[in-house]
Design an enzyme around this catalytic site. Structure first.
Site, PDB file in Angstrom:
ATOM      1  CG  ASP A   6      -2.041  -0.900   1.216  1.00  0.00           C
ATOM      2  OD1 ASP A   6      -2.088  -1.752   0.320  1.00  0.00           O
ATOM      3  OD2 ASP A   6      -2.917  -0.784   2.100  1.00  0.00           O
ATOM      4  CG  HIS A  56      -4.442   2.470  -0.808  1.00  0.00           C
ATOM      5  ND1 HIS A  56      -5.340   1.787  -0.019  1.00  0.00           N
ATOM      6  CD2 HIS A  56      -3.500   2.951   0.050  1.00  0.00           C
ATOM      7  CE1 HIS A  56      -4.953   1.853   1.255  1.00  0.00           C
ATOM      8  NE2 HIS A  56      -3.848   2.567   1.323  1.00  0.00           N
ATOM      9  CG  HIS A 147       2.145   0.253   4.484  1.00  0.00           C
ATOM     10  ND1 HIS A 147       1.820  -0.667   5.463  1.00  0.00           N
ATOM     11  CD2 HIS A 147       1.020   0.976   4.242  1.00  0.00           C
ATOM     12  CE1 HIS A 147       0.547  -0.497   5.797  1.00  0.00           C
ATOM     13  NE2 HIS A 147       0.043   0.496   5.077  1.00  0.00           N
TER      14      HIS A 147
END
Length: 194
Positions: A6, A56, A147
């Site tokens: 992400d 996202h 991430h």
């Protein structure tokens, strides 16, 4: 199982892509729309190397606290940016912070991909701890949240892939994980069940 990343693309995404290419692992990247054009080369590389590009939001807000119009704008701008830069139409969405509700689901109108393992890498930013969490909590059909904007996370990926591979895991994109199962817009998916 699916490795997902992400908040990028970011400064460590290229290094992550190098390792994924070396190990022939494909992953899913939930990108922020505002970072797509400034990182167009990385976005195109993600798509060209067989990874999945997913939405996202544009700027990572808490969507559950926004109007339907605001949510739609966040999602649609990102969809357009991904398609314009990569030629790929994103088919999946992950709400920032996992913050969602029925209104968000209706406004975005894409399957909402959550996770079964949260590495909390954004919080502790510790390579060894990230590896430990993944090894302890992963099971078949799982979706692991990372991430790629954090250096310790990217540093953990070689160990994660090596150690899970030895346990017999195969790595696929989220769409491949759910292959043969119709994902419905607005519905939340945490893992591939039996």
């Amino acid at each position: 199982m699916a490795l997902t990343f992400d908040d990028g693309p970011g400064p460590y995404t290229a290094r992550l892509l190098d390792h994924l290419a070396k190990t022939r692992v494909r992953a899913t990247f939930f990108v922020l729309g505002e970072l797509v054009r400034p990182n167009a080369r990385l976005v195109r590389r993600i798509a060209a190397e067989g990874h999945e590009l997913a939405n996202h939001s544009w700027s990572h807000p808490d969507l559950a606290g926004m109007s339907s119009r605001g949510v739609r704008n966040e999602a649609q701008r990102t969809q357009a940016a991904i398609q314009r830069v990569s030629g790929v139409r994103s088919r999946l969405f992950r709400p920032p912070y996992g913050s969602t509700n029925a209104q968000v689901g209706r406004a975005v109108a894409l399957p909402q991909i959550m996770w079964s393992v949260d590495t909390l890498d954004w919080s502790h930013r510790n390579t060894a701890r990230t590896v430990r969490i993944v090894l302890k909590e992963t099971r078949g059909g799982g979706i692991v949240l990372f991430h790629d904007v954090h250096k310790p996370t990217v540093a953990a990926i070689p160990q994660v892939i090596s150690r899970l591979s030895r346990k017999g895991y195969r790595f696929v994109t989220v769409s491949e994980l759910f292959q043969g199962k119709r994902l419905r817009p607005g519905v939340r998916y945490y893992e591939r069940g039996p």
